[in-house]
Write an enzyme that holds these catalytic residues in place. Structure first.
Site: not given
Ligand code: KIV
Length: 257
Positions: A45-46, A112, A114, A181, A84
């Site tokens: 989600d970056s 993934k 959190e 992280e 994510d």
């Molecule tokens: O969204 C992302 O890029 C991440 C990484 C920082 C692990 O979750």
């Protein structure tokens, strides 16, 4: 190779070889990274910041991740694709399952999410339905507003203990790996040693995790406006784009008279 075999191959690297992971958000990048031999491609989600221009990841929706997962899947043959689950898309186990299924349909091999202890029921629900889950502990970007910024984690004994409890709980509920992280190096190494599953670090220092994950735009230098202090740029793609664009502009021609 099946998703489960890819995961087993990645898990077998623990203690033997470093695991490589990079974010990817589009077809050409995924294809290049996959052909270079990266183990894991994360549709992170970056993308909210480095692709879509939002200030943080809390603006990312399921439909954003879905769209980019489809593109990454079209460019990937070998790597494990992790997508994510964005903020507010896994508030309870049933919602997590419904949304994870959509991302798997888009081409993700796994998802993934959190958080630690609060997520174990969701992880169990997904894994019981055959959806592999990667955990994410330490600095949680989806909580950046509550946290008031991107802070190092594990500095106090209490924080370190909570991280260990969260990591063991995620492992116990079926996560196949955990991203750490911005966890301070001593604690990241402690977690790596305490777990049977791999840890994949970002901003945790060197030689502390079983693998490393980086945001691709940091590695190739294509998002120069914000680069985290721990990132190493290995190219200057923004500079190259700018140079190529100036060359293009300087060489435009008018019709012949
Ligand atoms: O969204 C992302 O890029 C991440 C990484 C920082 C692990 O979750």
């Amino acid at each position: 190779m099946s998703a489960q075999n890819k995961i087993t191959e990645i898990q077998n690297k623990k203690g033997v070889k470093p695991i490589s992971a990079l974010t990817a958000y589009d077809y050409p990048t995924a294809r290049i990274l996959d052909e270079a031999g990266v183990d894991v491609l994360l549709v992170g989600d970056s993308l909210g910041m480095v692709v879509l221009g939002f200030p943080d990841t809390t603006h990312v929706t399921l439909s954003h991740i879905h769209h980019h997962t489809e593109a990454v899947a079209r460019g990937t043959k070998e790597a494990l694709i992790v997508a994510d689950l964005p903020i507010n898309t896994y508030q309870d186990p049933e919602q997590a399952l419904e949304n994870a299924k959509l991302l798997v349909k888009a081409g993700a091999h796994s998802v993934k999410l959190e958080g630690g202890l609060a997520q174990t029921e969701k992880v169990s629900r997904l894994t019981s339905e055959g959806i592999p889950v990667m955990g994410h502990l330490g600095m949680l970007p989806q909580r950046v507003k509550e946290e008031g910024g991107y802070k190092k984690k594990g500095k106090s004994d209490q924080e370190a203990e909570a991280l260990l409890a969260g990591a063991l709980a995620l492992q116990g509920s079926g996560c196949f790996a955990i991203v750490l992280e911005s966890v301070i190096p001593e604690v990241a190494l402690k977690l790596t040693k305490a777990l049977d599953i791999p840890t994949i670090g970002i901003g945790c220092g060197e030689k502390t995790c079983d693998g490393e994950i980086a945001v691709i735009t940091d590695v190739i230098g294509s998002y120069p406006w914000f680069v985290p202090p721990f990132a190493t740029a290995r190219a200057d793609v923004a500079g190259e784009i700018s140079k190529a664009t100036r060359g293009y502009l300087e060489n435009l021609t008018m019709p012949s008279k």
